[in-house]
Design a protein around this motif. Sequence first.
Motif, PDB file in Angstrom:
ATOM      1  N   ASP A   4       0.829  -1.210   0.000  1.00 26.43           N
ATOM      2  CA  ASP A   4       0.000   0.000   0.000  1.00 26.43           C
ATOM      3  C   ASP A   4       0.862   1.258   0.000  1.00 26.43           C
ATOM      4  OD1 ASP A   4       0.847  -0.903   2.414  1.00 26.43           O
ATOM      5  OD2 ASP A   4      -1.116  -0.934   3.359  1.00 26.43           O
ATOM      6  N   PRO A   5       1.372   1.632  -1.185  1.00 30.59           N
ATOM      7  CA  PRO A   5       2.302   2.761  -1.265  1.00 30.59           C
ATOM      8  C   PRO A   5       1.657   4.087  -0.881  1.00 30.59           C
ATOM      9  CG  PRO A   5       1.600   2.106  -3.449  1.00 30.59           C
ATOM     10  CD  PRO A   5       1.077   1.082  -2.509  1.00 30.59           C
ATOM     11  N   PHE A   6       0.316   4.160  -0.964  1.00 29.70           N
ATOM     12  CA  PHE A   6      -0.344   5.432  -0.688  1.00 29.70           C
ATOM     13  C   PHE A   6      -0.718   5.588   0.786  1.00 29.70           C
ATOM     14  CE2 PHE A   6      -1.961   4.698  -5.175  1.00 29.70           C
ATOM     15  CZ  PHE A   6      -0.923   5.415  -5.733  1.00 29.70           C
ATOM     16  N   SER A   7      -0.557   4.504   1.564  1.00 32.64           N
ATOM     17  CA  SER A   7      -1.137   4.538   2.903  1.00 32.64           C
ATOM     18  C   SER A   7      -0.275   5.312   3.894  1.00 32.64           C
ATOM     19  CB  SER A   7      -1.350   3.120   3.413  1.00 32.64           C
ATOM     20  OG  SER A   7      -0.112   2.522   3.688  1.00 32.64           O
ATOM     21  N   ARG A   8       1.006   5.522   3.543  1.00 30.56           N
ATOM     22  CA  ARG A   8       1.853   6.249   4.481  1.00 30.56           C
ATOM     23  C   ARG A   8       1.872   7.726   4.120  1.00 30.56           C
ATOM     24  NH1 ARG A   8       3.496   1.282   4.427  1.00 30.56           N
ATOM     25  NH2 ARG A   8       4.181   1.406   2.281  1.00 30.56           N
ATOM     26  N   GLY A   9       0.927   8.446   4.654  1.00 30.13           N
ATOM     27  CA  GLY A   9       0.870   9.873   4.411  1.00 30.13           C
ATOM     28  C   GLY A   9       0.359  10.552   5.654  1.00 30.13           C
ATOM     29  N   THR A  10       0.308  11.872   5.621  1.00 32.36           N
ATOM     30  CA  THR A  10      -0.108  12.567   6.831  1.00 32.36           C
ATOM     31  C   THR A  10      -1.301  13.471   6.564  1.00 32.36           C
ATOM     32  OG1 THR A  10       1.546  14.218   6.273  1.00 32.36           O
ATOM     33  CG2 THR A  10       2.166  12.569   7.919  1.00 32.36           C
ATOM     34  N   LEU A  13      -7.026  13.144   5.114  1.00 30.85           N
ATOM     35  CA  LEU A  13      -7.742  11.965   4.637  1.00 30.85           C
ATOM     36  C   LEU A  13      -7.117  10.684   5.190  1.00 30.85           C
ATOM     37  CD1 LEU A  13     -10.210  11.878   2.956  1.00 30.85           C
ATOM     38  CD2 LEU A  13      -8.832  11.623   0.917  1.00 30.85           C
ATOM     39  N   HIS A  14      -5.798  10.691   5.375  1.00 35.02           N
ATOM     40  CA  HIS A  14      -5.133   9.517   5.945  1.00 35.02           C
ATOM     41  C   HIS A  14      -5.615   9.254   7.370  1.00 35.02           C
ATOM     42  CE1 HIS A  14      -2.239  10.051   2.632  1.00 35.02           C
ATOM     43  NE2 HIS A  14      -2.003   8.773   2.793  1.00 35.02           N
ATOM     44  N   ARG A  15      -5.972  10.322   8.068  1.00 33.41           N
ATOM     45  CA  ARG A  15      -6.304  10.168   9.484  1.00 33.41           C
ATOM     46  C   ARG A  15      -7.771   9.837   9.719  1.00 33.41           C
ATOM     47  NH1 ARG A  15      -3.187  14.851   9.750  1.00 33.41           N
ATOM     48  NH2 ARG A  15      -5.056  16.079  10.100  1.00 33.41           N
ATOM     49  N   ARG A  16      -8.593   9.841   8.675  1.00 30.36           N
ATOM     50  CA  ARG A  16     -10.015   9.539   8.884  1.00 30.36           C
ATOM     51  C   ARG A  16     -10.195   8.076   9.284  1.00 30.36           C
ATOM     52  NH1 ARG A  16      -9.841  13.938   9.026  1.00 30.36           N
ATOM     53  NH2 ARG A  16     -10.084  13.253  11.177  1.00 30.36           N
ATOM     54  N   ASP A  17     -11.287   7.840  10.008  1.00 28.83           N
ATOM     55  CA  ASP A  17     -11.604   6.494  10.471  1.00 28.83           C
ATOM     56  C   ASP A  17     -11.806   5.559   9.271  1.00 28.83           C
ATOM     57  OD1 ASP A  17     -13.092   4.207  11.383  1.00 28.83           O
ATOM     58  OD2 ASP A  17     -13.426   5.320  13.242  1.00 28.83           O
ATOM     59  N   PRO A  18     -11.081   4.424   9.233  1.00 39.72           N
ATOM     60  CA  PRO A  18     -11.217   3.511   8.089  1.00 39.72           C
ATOM     61  C   PRO A  18     -12.651   3.057   7.832  1.00 39.72           C
ATOM     62  CG  PRO A  18      -9.364   2.874   9.436  1.00 39.72           C
ATOM     63  CD  PRO A  18     -10.051   3.984  10.163  1.00 39.72           C
ATOM     64  N   ARG A  19     -13.444   2.913   8.901  1.00 43.27           N
ATOM     65  CA  ARG A  19     -14.836   2.483   8.700  1.00 43.27           C
ATOM     66  C   ARG A  19     -15.591   3.507   7.876  1.00 43.27           C
ATOM     67  NH1 ARG A  19     -16.224   1.679  14.890  1.00 43.27           N
ATOM     68  NH2 ARG A  19     -14.870   3.481  14.913  1.00 43.27           N
ATOM     69  N   LEU A 122      -9.610   7.259  -1.055  1.00 42.31           N
ATOM     70  CA  LEU A 122     -10.280   6.873   0.188  1.00 42.31           C
ATOM     71  C   LEU A 122      -9.699   5.595   0.787  1.00 42.31           C
ATOM     72  CD1 LEU A 122     -13.886   7.685  -0.963  1.00 42.31           C
ATOM     73  CD2 LEU A 122     -12.702   8.787   0.933  1.00 42.31           C
ATOM     74  N   LEU A 123      -9.525   4.568  -0.047  1.00 38.80           N
ATOM     75  CA  LEU A 123      -9.053   3.285   0.495  1.00 38.80           C
ATOM     76  C   LEU A 123      -7.534   3.184   0.442  1.00 38.80           C
ATOM     77  CD1 LEU A 123     -11.721   0.797  -0.861  1.00 38.80           C
ATOM     78  CD2 LEU A 123     -11.694   2.122   1.239  1.00 38.80           C
ATOM     79  N   GLY A 124      -6.927   3.776  -0.584  1.00 40.34           N
ATOM     80  CA  GLY A 124      -5.473   3.713  -0.697  1.00 40.34           C
ATOM     81  C   GLY A 124      -4.778   4.391   0.472  1.00 40.34           C
ATOM     82  N   THR A 125      -5.477   5.354   1.099  1.00 41.16           N
ATOM     83  CA  THR A 125      -4.860   6.071   2.206  1.00 41.16           C
ATOM     84  C   THR A 125      -5.020   5.334   3.530  1.00 41.16           C
ATOM     85  OG1 THR A 125      -6.908   7.304   2.431  1.00 41.16           O
ATOM     86  CG2 THR A 125      -5.138   8.356   1.195  1.00 41.16           C
ATOM     87  N   THR A 126      -5.546   4.094   3.462  1.00 40.64           N
ATOM     88  CA  THR A 126      -5.733   3.294   4.675  1.00 40.64           C
ATOM     89  C   THR A 126      -4.845   2.066   4.585  1.00 40.64           C
ATOM     90  OG1 THR A 126      -8.047   3.889   4.402  1.00 40.64           O
ATOM     91  CG2 THR A 126      -7.527   2.335   6.151  1.00 40.64           C
ATOM     92  N   PRO A 127      -4.045   1.768   5.629  1.00 39.07           N
ATOM     93  CA  PRO A 127      -3.274   0.520   5.592  1.00 39.07           C
ATOM     94  C   PRO A 127      -4.219  -0.669   5.435  1.00 39.07           C
ATOM     95  CG  PRO A 127      -2.569   1.908   7.409  1.00 39.07           C
ATOM     96  CD  PRO A 127      -3.782   2.557   6.836  1.00 39.07           C
ATOM     97  N   VAL A 128      -3.807  -1.686   4.642  1.00 41.80           N
ATOM     98  CA  VAL A 128      -4.729  -2.792   4.348  1.00 41.80           C
ATOM     99  C   VAL A 128      -5.223  -3.495   5.604  1.00 41.80           C
ATOM    100  CG1 VAL A 128      -4.633  -3.632   2.023  1.00 41.80           C
ATOM    101  CG2 VAL A 128      -2.644  -3.873   3.458  1.00 41.80           C
ATOM    102  N   PHE A 129      -4.354  -3.628   6.596  1.00 40.88           N
ATOM    103  CA  PHE A 129      -4.798  -4.322   7.809  1.00 40.88           C
ATOM    104  C   PHE A 129      -5.938  -3.559   8.483  1.00 40.88           C
ATOM    105  CE2 PHE A 129      -0.654  -6.618   7.841  1.00 40.88           C
ATOM    106  CZ  PHE A 129      -1.216  -7.879   7.772  1.00 40.88           C
ATOM    107  N   ASP A 130      -5.859  -2.211   8.430  1.00 39.79           N
ATOM    108  CA  ASP A 130      -6.936  -1.421   9.010  1.00 39.79           C
ATOM    109  C   ASP A 130      -8.239  -1.636   8.245  1.00 39.79           C
ATOM    110  OD1 ASP A 130      -5.165  -0.550  10.806  1.00 39.79           O
ATOM    111  OD2 ASP A 130      -5.050   1.530  10.117  1.00 39.79           O
ATOM    112  N   LEU A 131      -8.116  -1.854   6.931  1.00 39.84           N
ATOM    113  CA  LEU A 131      -9.325  -2.114   6.148  1.00 39.84           C
ATOM    114  C   LEU A 131      -9.989  -3.412   6.598  1.00 39.84           C
ATOM    115  CD1 LEU A 131      -8.364  -1.087   2.505  1.00 39.84           C
ATOM    116  CD2 LEU A 131      -9.990   0.020   4.032  1.00 39.84           C
ATOM    117  N   VAL A 132      -9.170  -4.458   6.810  1.00 40.71           N
ATOM    118  CA  VAL A 132      -9.727  -5.733   7.274  1.00 40.71           C
ATOM    119  C   VAL A 132     -10.372  -5.548   8.641  1.00 40.71           C
ATOM    120  CG1 VAL A 132      -9.198  -8.110   7.891  1.00 40.71           C
ATOM    121  CG2 VAL A 132      -8.037  -7.047   5.971  1.00 40.71           C
ATOM    122  N   HIS A 133      -9.671  -4.817   9.493  1.00 35.96           N
ATOM    123  CA  HIS A 133     -10.193  -4.504  10.815  1.00 35.96           C
ATOM    124  C   HIS A 133     -11.540  -3.783  10.704  1.00 35.96           C
ATOM    125  CE1 HIS A 133      -9.025  -2.712  15.006  1.00 35.96           C
ATOM    126  NE2 HIS A 133     -10.209  -3.278  14.994  1.00 35.96           N
TER     127      HIS A 133
END
Lengths: 246, 207
Positions: A4-10, A13-19, A122-133
């Motif tokens: 997830d190359p896009f997930s490490r940002g500040t 949008l990166h900080r929004r709740d993954p849900r 929206l989804l790229g800015t979330t680490p994949v594990f957080d998406l599963v969570h």
Amino acid sequence: MNLDPFSRGTSALHRRDPRVKLVVATAYAVVVAVMQDMAALVPALMLAVLLTGWARLPWRPLLRRLLVVNGFVAVLWMFLPFTHPGTPVYHVGRLTASREGVIYAANLTLRTNTIVLATMALLGTTPVFDLVHALHHLRVPEKLAQVAFFTIRYLDVIYREYLRLRNAMRVRCFKPRTSLHTYISYAHLVGMLLVRSYERSQRVYQAMLCRGFQGSFPVYRHFSLVRSDLVFGTIMLLAIGMLWLL
Amino acid sequence: MHISEGVLSAPVLVAGGVLAAGGVGLGLRRMTPDKIPAVALLSSTFFVASLIHVPLGPASVHLVLNGLTGLVLGWMAFPALLVGLALQAVLFQFGGLTTLGVNTCIMAAPAVAVSYLFQPFAGSLNRILVFVSGALCGALALLTSSVLIALCLVFTGRHFLEVAQLTVAAHVPIMVIEGMLSGFTVLFLRKVKPEILGAAADVISPA
């Protein structure tokens, strides 16, 4: 394997709740996927571009992905204007492009790019594990979430295993060609990968049993829905609702 | 193998979603907790294997291996492929969220079908029979998938007919490669780790 190359940002949008992001992204994709009207598609694309800008995604991988998606769209452009019946606008050789066909292809292009941009923002800015969570909290069947979790967890492990096997083949002067030998070698490579991951999965399960696995994962870390998440979610869903009504 | 976002019509997307949900449900019911790690790791293996590019003349094709997935996982190919496709959609923007159902059906339905057809022969002691059933497994699953893609496109609009025909035609050479590779892989598994092929046997007829 950089998943997830896009997930490490500040960005905000990166900080929004993954849900929230997951719900918004799904609603956005569904609404845009059934949109037929250019009057609604253009603002939808603009909103997606806005989100992408807000997420401050690195532009090089972003462009590369858009290029891949639009490669497929380009193939459709070679056909759709000519195969859609309607009033003729231009000719290529013996083929006649119809106005309706061009509009159809243009709408399709807008839809595809809008959804891809929105998903990346929206989804790229979330680490994949957080998406599963997040899926787990959104009541996706538990077993499915577990399969997703393990798949992601071991993707990189198996990818390295693959690279190791391929290096071993290279060391032995293997050069891929269009030959039976190549195909047999690749088949054995795939077979060996399957054997190793199957055996690894047995060990993983035994290790889980040792630690008292009883069919479900306890979840310790929880997302916290703060006010800016609610504001963001509400505004986005309202905007998507308006796009739908357009 | 997948269809991108924004191409298909709403009825096709909904039908795909409903069918995929049914298949995934059946797959999950057969997936007892002890099978979860195996299904997941095989799912990531098939994901990695789909990154392998095999030379074919001047070009190269990438493997799909959904026939092999079906042979190994049976109905559990549905959840496994759903996860793989969801990852591809989220991570690489291949396919997409709204086409997830359709794409899962395109990949997994042929996988389950070939597992019913060829599972009994894949464990045979006759090497030629094993190779042939593995090869047919790979080739037929890929062919059926490309036909399903074509059908989804044609159901979306008649004007997709030419694109749909091109899709199936483009998959014929890939089908040959997939068939050969699947055949040799099944032969390899039969020799090295026959349990993997047998793993689906009790999956198809739930104990």
